[in-house]
Design a protein around this motif. Sequence first.
Motif, mmCIF file in Angstrom:
data_model
loop_
_atom_site.group_PDB
_atom_site.id
_atom_site.type_symbol
_atom_site.label_atom_id
_atom_site.label_comp_id
_atom_site.label_asym_id
_atom_site.label_seq_id
_atom_site.Cartn_x
_atom_site.Cartn_y
_atom_site.Cartn_z
ATOM 1 N N ARG A 116 0.500 -0.959 0.174
ATOM 2 C CA ARG A 116 -0.326 0.238 0.114
ATOM 3 C C ARG A 116 0.813 1.196 -0.247
ATOM 4 N N PHE A 117 1.783 1.437 0.719
ATOM 5 C CA PHE A 117 2.733 2.488 0.734
ATOM 6 C C PHE A 117 4.500 2.018 -0.174
ATOM 7 N N LEU A 118 4.368 1.231 -0.268
ATOM 8 C CA LEU A 118 5.423 0.669 -1.108
ATOM 9 C C LEU A 118 5.109 1.412 -2.504
ATOM 10 N N SER A 119 6.459 1.871 -3.402
ATOM 11 C CA SER A 119 7.011 2.362 -4.655
ATOM 12 C C SER A 119 6.658 1.354 -5.762
ATOM 13 N N ASP A 120 5.774 1.927 -6.345
ATOM 14 C CA ASP A 120 5.191 0.466 -7.428
ATOM 15 C C ASP A 120 6.760 0.451 -8.388
ATOM 16 N N ARG A 121 7.704 0.783 -8.214
ATOM 17 C CA ARG A 121 8.892 -0.172 -9.025
ATOM 18 C C ARG A 121 9.575 -0.870 -8.481
ATOM 19 N N LEU A 122 9.123 -1.719 -7.114
ATOM 20 C CA LEU A 122 9.016 -3.190 -6.572
ATOM 21 C C LEU A 122 8.476 -3.651 -7.528
ATOM 22 N N PRO A 172 -0.806 9.078 3.434
ATOM 23 C CA PRO A 172 -1.766 8.045 4.683
ATOM 24 C C PRO A 172 -0.616 6.831 6.272
ATOM 25 N N ASN A 173 0.120 7.147 5.452
ATOM 26 C CA ASN A 173 0.923 6.107 6.784
ATOM 27 C C ASN A 173 2.156 6.851 7.522
ATOM 28 N N ILE A 174 0.711 7.129 8.311
ATOM 29 C CA ILE A 174 1.388 7.249 10.022
ATOM 30 C C ILE A 174 2.181 6.408 10.724
ATOM 31 N N SER A 175 2.422 5.040 11.035
ATOM 32 C CA SER A 175 3.802 4.071 11.070
ATOM 33 C C SER A 175 4.454 4.744 10.333
ATOM 34 N N SER A 176 5.366 5.222 9.087
ATOM 35 C CA SER A 176 6.837 5.391 8.875
ATOM 36 C C SER A 176 6.513 6.527 9.378
ATOM 37 N N THR A 177 5.503 7.449 9.540
ATOM 38 C CA THR A 177 6.164 8.903 9.944
ATOM 39 C C THR A 177 6.334 8.530 11.478
ATOM 40 N N ARG A 178 5.721 8.137 12.360
ATOM 41 C CA ARG A 178 6.429 8.123 14.019
ATOM 42 C C ARG A 178 7.428 7.600 13.645
ATOM 43 N N ASN A 184 9.601 18.447 6.192
ATOM 44 C CA ASN A 184 10.173 19.272 5.270
ATOM 45 C C ASN A 184 9.063 19.894 4.135
ATOM 46 N N CYS A 185 8.335 18.958 4.003
ATOM 47 C CA CYS A 185 7.497 20.036 3.124
ATOM 48 C C CYS A 185 6.059 18.355 2.529
ATOM 49 N N THR A 186 5.413 19.225 2.365
ATOM 50 C CA THR A 186 4.457 17.895 1.645
ATOM 51 C C THR A 186 4.248 18.130 0.642
ATOM 52 N N MET A 187 4.229 17.199 -1.170
ATOM 53 C CA MET A 187 4.581 17.170 -2.390
ATOM 54 C C MET A 187 3.220 16.933 -2.947
ATOM 55 N N ASN A 235 -2.011 2.937 -7.863
ATOM 56 C CA ASN A 235 -3.091 2.430 -8.289
ATOM 57 C C ASN A 235 -3.998 3.307 -8.765
ATOM 58 N N GLY A 236 -3.545 3.973 -9.509
ATOM 59 C CA GLY A 236 -3.983 4.601 -10.327
ATOM 60 C C GLY A 236 -4.735 6.584 -9.969
ATOM 61 N N GLU A 237 -4.554 6.212 -8.308
ATOM 62 C CA GLU A 237 -4.885 7.851 -7.927
ATOM 63 C C GLU A 237 -3.395 8.572 -7.961
ATOM 64 N N ALA A 238 -3.665 10.017 -7.782
ATOM 65 C CA ALA A 238 -2.543 10.863 -7.656
ATOM 66 C C ALA A 238 -2.342 10.961 -5.773
ATOM 67 N N CYS A 239 -1.253 10.943 -5.496
ATOM 68 C CA CYS A 239 -0.969 10.503 -4.059
ATOM 69 C C CYS A 239 0.381 11.692 -3.795
ATOM 70 N N ASP A 240 -0.494 12.154 -2.391
ATOM 71 C CA ASP A 240 1.207 13.527 -1.969
ATOM 72 C C ASP A 240 1.840 12.158 -1.008
ATOM 73 N N LEU A 241 3.523 13.590 -1.002
ATOM 74 C CA LEU A 241 3.979 12.457 -0.432
ATOM 75 C C LEU A 241 4.649 13.459 1.130
ATOM 76 N N LEU A 242 4.956 13.383 2.327
ATOM 77 C CA LEU A 242 5.468 13.438 2.485
ATOM 78 C C LEU A 242 7.366 13.885 2.961
ATOM 79 N N ALA A 243 7.464 14.467 2.697
ATOM 80 C CA ALA A 243 9.361 14.687 2.667
ATOM 81 C C ALA A 243 9.755 14.958 4.377
ATOM 82 N N PHE A 244 10.548 14.437 4.735
ATOM 83 C CA PHE A 244 11.081 14.392 6.133
ATOM 84 C C PHE A 244 12.691 14.374 5.662
ATOM 85 N N ARG A 245 13.881 14.857 6.603
ATOM 86 C CA ARG A 245 15.204 15.264 6.124
ATOM 87 C C ARG A 245 15.591 14.524 7.727
ATOM 88 N N LEU A 246 17.208 14.205 7.675
ATOM 89 C CA LEU A 246 17.886 14.247 8.819
ATOM 90 C C LEU A 246 19.345 14.322 8.680
#
Length: 166
Positions: free
Chosen positions: A24-30, A123-129, A139-142, A149-160
């Motif tokens: 559900r929350f993995l890139s389709d490149r896999l 929507p991936n709250i677990s990974s955000t935590r 950092n930002c919301t893209m 799955n055919g739908e445009a999704c937002d990505l949250l960007a984080f930095r260390l």
Amino acid sequence: MELRQWTLSDQKDLISLCNAVDRRFLSDRLPYPYTEKDADKWLNMVSENEAVTGVYRAIICEGKLVGSISVEKKDDDDDAEIGYMLLNEYANKGIATEAVKQICPIAFNALSLERITAYVFQPNISSTRVLQKNGFKYNCTMQNAVVKNGEACDLLAFRLTTKPFY
């Protein structure tokens, strides 16, 4: 939980992992289904690029391969992107948090990085935590950054970073 380097002998376990993981929350490149050819290609790439363009680790728990984590350099040599996946039955047990905690110092040292970036499906709250527990800062919301799955999704960007941005 431990991280260990991938070997060519991990082929069957890698295939099993990649076909069983929640996508559900993995890139389709896999690829799916994940085949022997996919595993061989990836394991060979890892063996050629370890500590050159990336740091790649198998996540082992109770002697079993339960996930994968990597930090790969981007076009900017000072920046890399972290990605990880974990079998559902091992989620919410602190394993991903510990894996991120262990791999980041390895990647900073091996790849001479100034920052590690993570992109998370909104929507991936677990990974955000997981990221926040390890000091990653939002950092930002893209908006509509990726199609899943055919739908445009937002990505949250984080930095260390090894040093704060001013």
